[in-house]
Design a protein around this motif. Structure first.
Motif, PDB file in Angstrom:
ATOM      1  N   LYS A 120      18.169  62.717  35.660  1.00 14.65           N
ATOM      2  CA  LYS A 120      17.012  62.119  36.323  1.00 14.65           C
ATOM      3  C   LYS A 120      15.979  61.693  35.278  1.00 14.65           C
ATOM      4  O   LYS A 120      15.651  62.444  34.357  1.00 14.65           O
ATOM      5  CB  LYS A 120      16.367  63.125  37.282  1.00 14.65           C
ATOM      6  N   ALA A 188      25.591  59.879  42.912  1.00 16.36           N
ATOM      7  CA  ALA A 188      24.737  59.980  44.100  1.00 16.36           C
ATOM      8  C   ALA A 188      24.209  61.401  44.311  1.00 16.36           C
ATOM      9  O   ALA A 188      23.185  61.592  44.975  1.00 16.36           O
ATOM     10  CB  ALA A 188      25.519  59.530  45.335  1.00 16.36           C
ATOM     11  N   ILE A 208      24.515  53.572  35.943  1.00 15.48           N
ATOM     12  CA  ILE A 208      23.069  53.670  36.184  1.00 15.48           C
ATOM     13  C   ILE A 208      22.393  52.305  36.245  1.00 15.48           C
ATOM     14  O   ILE A 208      21.166  52.235  36.399  1.00 15.48           O
ATOM     15  CB  ILE A 208      22.375  54.552  35.126  1.00 15.48           C
ATOM     16  N   LYS A 211      19.408  51.496  38.633  1.00 14.67           N
ATOM     17  CA  LYS A 211      18.902  52.776  39.146  1.00 14.67           C
ATOM     18  C   LYS A 211      17.804  53.266  38.206  1.00 14.67           C
ATOM     19  O   LYS A 211      18.057  53.987  37.232  1.00 14.67           O
ATOM     20  CB  LYS A 211      20.041  53.797  39.241  1.00 14.67           C
ATOM     21  N   SER A 212      16.577  52.905  38.498  1.00 10.78           N
ATOM     22  CA  SER A 212      15.459  53.229  37.608  1.00 10.78           C
ATOM     23  C   SER A 212      15.164  54.727  37.566  1.00 10.78           C
ATOM     24  O   SER A 212      14.463  55.195  36.656  1.00 10.78           O
ATOM     25  CB  SER A 212      14.197  52.472  38.054  1.00 10.78           C
ATOM     26  N   ASP A 213      15.683  55.465  38.534  1.00  8.22           N
ATOM     27  CA  ASP A 213      15.425  56.909  38.569  1.00  8.22           C
ATOM     28  C   ASP A 213      16.392  57.696  37.694  1.00  8.22           C
ATOM     29  O   ASP A 213      16.267  58.921  37.577  1.00  8.22           O
ATOM     30  CB  ASP A 213      15.498  57.432  40.005  1.00  8.22           C
TER      31      ASP A 213
END
Length: 275
Positions: A120, A188, A208, A211-213
């Motif tokens: 994360k 996920a 990724i 997916k900026s997170d």
């Protein structure tokens, strides 16, 4: 007598048709893969494509065989190839290990990648360090106490097993492994039931995208007593059923003809990198 001649003529005609049919048709070469490992194998417009697909298509041309890919669970590939009944070849970014070499023969190694950790973005400070290579990396001991995802049967799975075992970097730290059949499912689950995912560099970067997170960084062993840190690396080869020498020779010939530059061009093509 006429009946005998007619029968012989009929047999001759059937034989001619059979010969013509066999010369027009091609034998099928079934290749087992796991199509969630871009850029080496992935699904695009309903078709399995990728670097390994391109390599095996060239092998098919060399052997005058039609190549058909079967998308299966990664951890079944080596054993199925070893059995040699459903397929004689597996191409899926497979790493050479002593245990696997006991079951199957391997082609020449054709690509080496670092293992990467996906995590994360909000937890950068928990994982990232500057390595002796002066790059942003993640040390194994940063994963102490974490729930670590891997795809079942991959080299990441094997590496993690070593580090969780007695004498390993994260042994007895409450760290644990969670195996997934699908990389997409593992990604996920990051931040929900698992903390991080370990997988090879290029698939990690593809997984990724958008997916900026999430972030990813290479995995390192920390050097001891002033020694340099060492990246965890993963080298790929194609596996074949033992004794399939003609097939193995054809694969090695294709790999030699492509060379390092040719393989990199295929990688770039499937990554969408302009030459």
């Amino acid at each position: 007598m006429k009946k005998v001649i007619s029968t012989l003529l009929l047999l001759a005609m059937l034989l001619t048709v059979a010969v013509l049919f066999s010369s027009c048709g091609k034998e099928t070469l079934v290749v087992y893969t796991e199509a969630g490992f871009a850029p080496f194998e992935y699904v695009s417009d309903g078709e399995i494509v990728g670097v390994d697909v391109d390599i095996m298509e060239l092998v098919g041309e060399k052997l005058n065989k039609k190549v058909v890919f079967e998308n299966v669970a990664f951890d079944t590939i080596v054993d199925t190839v070893a059995a040699g009944t459903l397929t004689n070849v597996g191409a899926a970014g497979i790493s050479v290990t002593p245990a696997r070499k006991e079951k199957v023969d391997f082609s020449k190694e054709y690509y080496t990648a670092e293992l990467y950790v996906i995590y994360k973005a909000s937890e950068v400070s928990s994982y990232e360090s500057t390595t002796t290579d002066n790059v942003t990396g993640i040390y194994w001991d940063s994963l102490a106490g974490k729930n670590i995802a891997v795809q079942d049967g991959t080299t990441a799975d094997l590496f993690l097993g070593d580090e969780l075992a007695e004498g390993g970097t994260i042994y007895n730290t409450d760290a644990k492994k969670t195996g997934f059949a699908s990389l997409a499912s593992a990604v996920a689950d990051i931040g929900l039931n698992v903390d991080v995912l370990i997988i090879d560099e290029l698939p990690a970067k593809k997984l990724i995208e958008g997916k900026s997170d999430l972030k990813c960084a290479p995995l390192y062993y920390k050097g001891a007593d002033g020694e340099d840190d060492e990246a965890a690396v993963d080298t790929y080869a194609i596996c074949v059923t033992k004794g399939q020498d003609e097939l193995l020779d054809a694969i090695n010939e294709v790999l030699d003809e492509l060379g390092k530059d040719g393989i990199q061009k295929l990688v770039n093509k499937h990554l969408g990198i302009e030459e």
